[in-house]
Design a protein around this motif. Structure first.
Motif, PDB file in Angstrom:
ATOM      1  N   LEU A 347       5.513  25.372   7.164  1.00  0.00           N
ATOM      2  CA  LEU A 347       5.568  25.847   5.789  1.00  0.00           C
ATOM      3  C   LEU A 347       6.598  25.055   4.999  1.00  0.00           C
ATOM      4  N   GLY A 348       6.186  24.549   3.865  1.00  0.00           N
ATOM      5  CA  GLY A 348       7.040  23.711   3.039  1.00  0.00           C
ATOM      6  C   GLY A 348       6.641  22.259   3.058  1.00  0.00           C
ATOM      7  N   ASP A 349       5.949  21.846   4.117  1.00  0.00           N
ATOM      8  CA  ASP A 349       5.527  20.445   4.250  1.00  0.00           C
ATOM      9  C   ASP A 349       4.032  20.356   3.954  1.00  0.00           C
ATOM     10  N   TRP A 350       3.689  20.303   2.683  1.00  0.00           N
ATOM     11  CA  TRP A 350       2.307  20.489   2.252  1.00  0.00           C
ATOM     12  C   TRP A 350       1.548  19.162   2.224  1.00  0.00           C
ATOM     13  N   THR A 351       1.471  18.546   3.419  1.00  0.00           N
ATOM     14  CA  THR A 351       0.722  17.304   3.595  1.00  0.00           C
ATOM     15  C   THR A 351      -0.381  17.539   4.620  1.00  0.00           C
ATOM     16  N   PRO A 352      -1.623  17.191   4.315  1.00  0.00           N
ATOM     17  CA  PRO A 352      -2.698  17.400   5.297  1.00  0.00           C
ATOM     18  C   PRO A 352      -2.379  16.709   6.617  1.00  0.00           C
ATOM     19  N   ASP A 353      -2.712  17.388   7.694  1.00  0.00           N
ATOM     20  CA  ASP A 353      -2.425  16.875   9.033  1.00  0.00           C
ATOM     21  C   ASP A 353      -3.362  15.709   9.359  1.00  0.00           C
ATOM     22  N   PRO A 354      -2.839  14.495   9.519  1.00  0.00           N
ATOM     23  CA  PRO A 354      -3.728  13.363   9.793  1.00  0.00           C
ATOM     24  C   PRO A 354      -4.437  13.476  11.133  1.00  0.00           C
ATOM     25  N   ALA A 355      -3.854  14.228  12.074  1.00  0.00           N
ATOM     26  CA  ALA A 355      -4.522  14.406  13.367  1.00  0.00           C
ATOM     27  C   ALA A 355      -5.785  15.254  13.211  1.00  0.00           C
ATOM     28  N   GLY A 356      -5.729  16.242  12.312  1.00  0.00           N
ATOM     29  CA  GLY A 356      -6.895  17.089  12.097  1.00  0.00           C
ATOM     30  C   GLY A 356      -7.929  16.464  11.189  1.00  0.00           C
ATOM     31  N   PHE A 357      -7.482  15.532  10.359  1.00  0.00           N
ATOM     32  CA  PHE A 357      -8.388  14.896   9.396  1.00  0.00           C
ATOM     33  C   PHE A 357      -8.218  13.378   9.501  1.00  0.00           C
ATOM     34  N   PRO A 358      -8.705  12.791  10.604  1.00  0.00           N
ATOM     35  CA  PRO A 358      -8.442  11.371  10.878  1.00  0.00           C
ATOM     36  C   PRO A 358      -9.040  10.427   9.830  1.00  0.00           C
ATOM     37  N   ASP A 359     -10.084  10.843   9.140  1.00  0.00           N
ATOM     38  CA  ASP A 359     -10.679   9.993   8.110  1.00  0.00           C
ATOM     39  C   ASP A 359     -10.053  10.221   6.739  1.00  0.00           C
ATOM     40  N   GLY A 360      -9.029  11.052   6.707  1.00  0.00           N
ATOM     41  CA  GLY A 360      -8.365  11.354   5.452  1.00  0.00           C
ATOM     42  C   GLY A 360      -8.864  12.646   4.846  1.00  0.00           C
ATOM     43  N   PHE A 361      -7.947  13.346   4.170  1.00  0.00           N
ATOM     44  CA  PHE A 361      -8.313  14.631   3.583  1.00  0.00           C
ATOM     45  C   PHE A 361      -9.287  14.466   2.426  1.00  0.00           C
ATOM     46  N   GLU A 362      -9.141  13.364   1.665  1.00  0.00           N
ATOM     47  CA  GLU A 362     -10.077  13.125   0.565  1.00  0.00           C
ATOM     48  C   GLU A 362     -11.508  13.020   1.080  1.00  0.00           C
ATOM     49  N   ALA A 363     -11.677  12.314   2.194  1.00  0.00           N
ATOM     50  CA  ALA A 363     -13.018  12.152   2.752  1.00  0.00           C
ATOM     51  C   ALA A 363     -13.569  13.491   3.243  1.00  0.00           C
ATOM     52  N   PHE A 364     -12.692  14.301   3.826  1.00  0.00           N
ATOM     53  CA  PHE A 364     -13.111  15.625   4.287  1.00  0.00           C
ATOM     54  C   PHE A 364     -13.575  16.481   3.116  1.00  0.00           C
ATOM     55  N   VAL A 365     -12.777  16.515   2.054  1.00  0.00           N
ATOM     56  CA  VAL A 365     -13.155  17.308   0.892  1.00  0.00           C
ATOM     57  C   VAL A 365     -14.470  16.800   0.299  1.00  0.00           C
ATOM     58  N   ALA A 366     -14.639  15.492   0.286  1.00  0.00           N
ATOM     59  CA  ALA A 366     -15.885  14.914  -0.245  1.00  0.00           C
ATOM     60  C   ALA A 366     -17.083  15.371   0.577  1.00  0.00           C
ATOM     61  N   GLU A 367     -16.922  15.480   1.879  1.00  0.00           N
ATOM     62  CA  GLU A 367     -18.031  15.950   2.715  1.00  0.00           C
ATOM     63  C   GLU A 367     -18.367  17.410   2.413  1.00  0.00           C
ATOM     64  N   ILE A 368     -17.343  18.229   2.177  1.00  0.00           N
ATOM     65  CA  ILE A 368     -17.591  19.619   1.785  1.00  0.00           C
ATOM     66  C   ILE A 368     -18.355  19.659   0.468  1.00  0.00           C
ATOM     67  N   ARG A 369     -17.905  18.866  -0.483  1.00  0.00           N
ATOM     68  CA  ARG A 369     -18.552  18.834  -1.793  1.00  0.00           C
ATOM     69  C   ARG A 369     -19.995  18.328  -1.703  1.00  0.00           C
ATOM     70  N   ALA A 370     -20.230  17.387  -0.763  1.00  0.00           N
ATOM     71  CA  ALA A 370     -21.583  16.838  -0.614  1.00  0.00           C
ATOM     72  C   ALA A 370     -22.568  17.895  -0.121  1.00  0.00           C
ATOM     73  N   LEU A 371     -22.055  18.972   0.464  1.00  0.00           N
ATOM     74  CA  LEU A 371     -22.921  20.065   0.904  1.00  0.00           C
ATOM     75  C   LEU A 371     -23.292  20.992  -0.244  1.00  0.00           C
ATOM     76  N   GLY A 372     -22.799  20.683  -1.441  1.00  0.00           N
ATOM     77  CA  GLY A 372     -23.065  21.535  -2.591  1.00  0.00           C
ATOM     78  C   GLY A 372     -22.077  22.671  -2.735  1.00  0.00           C
ATOM     79  N   LEU A 373     -20.953  22.585  -2.020  1.00  0.00           N
ATOM     80  CA  LEU A 373     -19.946  23.644  -2.025  1.00  0.00           C
ATOM     81  C   LEU A 373     -18.741  23.238  -2.863  1.00  0.00           C
ATOM     82  N   ARG A 374     -18.157  24.200  -3.566  1.00  0.00           N
ATOM     83  CA  ARG A 374     -16.827  23.997  -4.125  1.00  0.00           C
ATOM     84  C   ARG A 374     -15.824  24.044  -2.973  1.00  0.00           C
TER      85      ARG A 374
END
Length: 694
Positions: A347-374
């Protein structure tokens, strides 16, 4: 309005609030509060007879009382001078009344201390509430200390005894509606936790004991910190409700030339008991929402599926299934940032975990959005773990008392949001996340109360509670201004941060972490008495009840979650194809009725402790009626023994009109006088019924 120059009336949609300054000019007092025309006649609360062993103010319906006005029966404002003297005494000096705008400001001055108080009133157009607050200014040459700083006193006629309704609770058992028969004496609820808290809701309703289904008056505090409401009934049949801040940090300092605006408190009136009162509060909260009052998207939250084990693979697997079900927003809960393997660190270190999101958090969010989801994200920006980079760099940013050990709760400390540098960090962190990532939903959590009443290096008293709340509100307002497309959910370990000030700044409330079906039914029943459906976030999960573990069907859970903003929080990877198909059907049905749930008039039918329990929503044009109904008790042998359907009496219908549900037609008279029939079986324990007016 009276021709008296010192009497004023404020009119709401259906209500009237009239006040006057008596000839002596020492205070403002209530004339009458109720339906239009209620002040045209003798005041139901006035008293000018003898008061043995008391003062005149102790028995008078005073709107805002100092300890000089009400020395024995409870003052709203207690002020102490530098020499320790009290008994501030006011005199009326002027008023400004704008009937068209629904506003009134009445000014009083104390010639001894120089304290000025402006009592402000506002009745929003289209509502039946009166907003009240006080502006204090020290025009004198010496500092003053506010020992008690309430915002208002509300007077209610209760000649036959007062019946008080309030909501108590604890974590996982919030919003429990209860009633107190107050013959004489006082009843107090409040919080010293720096948030409204789980233990009590900052809301109280008062009825005369002889007319429990008639007139009801209610008071709510619009303050997201520590608060207090006290109701006291005197021997003459008057119940006076004092409401405002509680001061856990001690008296408030008011230096020469200083000013202070006390929190707003709001009074509401309905002639139709608690059910009618709920609609008054709902209408007001819809006004607070303004142009943000739109049907909320169906969401999925990943917490109960993955807890802290958050990574791109598991979240995308859930998101794909959620999208197939018809979900519209996917919210990643706790566990997405660095160091957050459990609740002891991160708590306090508000940086996405690179181990959990190896392709980057932006790419992860883009994949969620590509499913038609906010995309939505959980944050807890006011707290910090001792095991975090932020705490290592800024240990002075947390509340603490010099020389005393810190008190960890949930393995975390609380940031001193009243500090400008901390407030800027919290705002810039959230603003940065919203600007960098395509986020449309923010779940703002808060999982611990304030325990340490101190600040590093403080050289005198500090209003820590006031500073924290003020900056919290400012951050919410800045984020909503700069990111108007983002919905913000207020959460505090469940429902510990629900008040009218947050209802004006957050879009949705999370009422409880308890999603067990029958437990949740009681929570939502209480919640809807004081809060509108657009604020009620509710998830369908597989969690059992903590207090009532009786199982209920998936249908029951969906119909229950439809009572406000529908969400899903179960591990849907484990659902069978049949369960997923059923879920998709319920989500589609919810989308068909959510406009009515968002904007419709609400009637509460029965309750969780009664054989019949339902919520009725009637569209503003009166053309559509949505009924959500639940089986709360035992089965009475339908089909095997003599039994009849449960009947749900509906309200607000045209008795001469016809209402159709599928092939079945009912008259409005039948639905009102006899009730809508529902039959429960072991396999059928909830129903969504839509009635269309012919």
């Amino acid at each position: 309005m009276s021709g008296d120059a010192r009497r004023w009336a404020l009119r709401g949609a259906h209500t009237e609030y009239a006040v006057t300054v008596p000839a002596h000019g020492r205070w403002l007092e209530l004339v009458a509060w109720g339906p239009h025309g209620v002040a045209d006649g003798p005041s139901p609360v006035a008293y000018d007879g003898p008061v043995p062993f008391l003062t005149a103010g102790d028995a008078a319906p005073v709107e805002y009382a100092t300890d000089a006005d009400r020395p024995f029966t409870g003052a709203d404002l207690v002020v102490e001078t530098a020499t320790g003297h009290r008994r501030v005494g006011f005199g009326f000096t002027g008023a400004a009344h704008d009937p068209a705008a629904g506003t009134l400001a009445v000014t009083f001055d104390d010639p001894v201390t120089g304290l000025r108080a402006v009592l402000r009133y506002a009745v929003p157009a289209g509502a039946d509430v009166v907003r009240r607050w006080v502006e204090l200014t020290n025009t004198g040459a010496a500092p003053l200390r506010l020992v008690r700083a309430g915002s208002a006193g509300f007077c209610v006629p209760t000649p036959h005894g007062a019946l008080l309704s309030h909501q108590w609770g604890q974590w996982a058992q919030e919003f429990q509606l209860d009633h107190v028969d107050l013959g004489h004496g006082a009843f107090t609820i409040g919080s010293s936790q720096g948030v409204p808290g789980h233990l009590h809701v900052p809301w109280l309703a008062v009825r005369d004991r002889a007319e429990p289904d008639g007139s009801v008056w209610s008071v709510a505090v619009a303050w997201t910190g520590s608060w207090e409401i006290t109701a006291e009934r005197d021997t003459g049949g008057l119940t006076r409700v004092r409401a405002g801040r509680r001061l856990p940090d001690g008296p408030l300092e008011l230096p020469p030339g200083g000013d202070l605006t006390l929190p707003e408190v709001v009074g509401a009136y309905s002639p139709d008991g608690l059910d009618g009162l709920a609609r008054v509060w709902h209408r007001y909260q819809r006004l607070l929402a303004g142009d943000r009052l739109t049907p909320r998207p169906v969401l999925y939250n990943s917490w109960e599926a993955t807890y802290f084990a958050v990574d791109a693979k598991s979240q995308l697997e859930l998101a794909r299934i959620a999208a197939d079900l018809g979900v519209e927003t996917f919210v990643v809960d706790d566990g997405w940032f660095v160091g957050r393997d459990d609740d002891t660190a991160g708590l306090g270190d508000w940086t996405p975990d690179p181990a959990g999101f190896p392709d980057g958090f932006e790419a992860f969010v883009a994949e969620i959005r590509a499913l038609g989801l906010r995309f939505g994200l959980w944050v807890e920006p006011e707290c910090v773990n001792p095991r975090s980079r932020l705490y290592a760099e800024h240990p002075d940013w947390v509340y603490q008392v010099d020389g005393r050990p810190l008190t960890p709760i949930r393995n975390q400390y609380l940031l001193d949001l009243g500090r400008p540098d901390v407030a800027e960090f919290v705002h810039s962190t959230l603003d940065g996340l919203l600007r960098r990532y395509d986020i449309a939903y923010l779940k703002w959590d808060f999982n611990r109360p304030r325990t340490e009443p101190g600040r590093v290096g403080a050289d005198g008293p500090r209003d820590l509670d006031g500073a924290h709340v003020t900056n919290l509100h400012r951050i919410y307002e800045r984020l909503r201004r700069d990111h108007p497309h983002v919905l913000v959910e207020s959460c505090a370990g469940g429902g510990a941060r629900t008040d009218l000030a947050m209802a004006a700044r957050a879009d949705i409330f999370w009422p409880s972490d308890n999603t067990g079906p029958l437990d949740r039914l009681a929570i939502q029943y209480g919640f809807l008495h004081a809060n509108a459906p657009h604020l009620l976030s509710s998830w369908v999960t597989d969690a059992p009840g903590l207090f009532d573990p009786r199982p209920r069907s998936l249908a029951f859970r969906f119909v229950l979650a439809m009572a406000g903003v529908l969400g899903v929080g179960a591990d849907i990877r484990r659902w069978t194809p049949e369960q997923r198909a059923e879920a998709a059907g319920w989500i589609a049905r919810y989308k068909d009725v959510r406009e009515v749930i968002t904007h419709g008039d609400v009637h509460l039918v029965g309750g969780p402790d009664q054989p019949r329990c339902a919520v009725q929503y009637t569209s503003p044009d009166r053309r559509r009626v949505v009924v959500l109904a639940w089986h709360t008790g035992r089965s009475d042998g339908p089909g095997l023994l003599p039994s009849r359907p449960v009947r749900l009496p509906l309200r607000g219908l045209d008795p001469d009109a016809g209402y159709r549900h599928g092939e079945r037609r009912y008259s409005g008279s039948h639905l009102t006088a006899v009730g809508l029939p529902v039959t429960w079986t072991p396999d059928h324990d909830a129903e969504l019924i839509v009635l269309d007016r012919e």
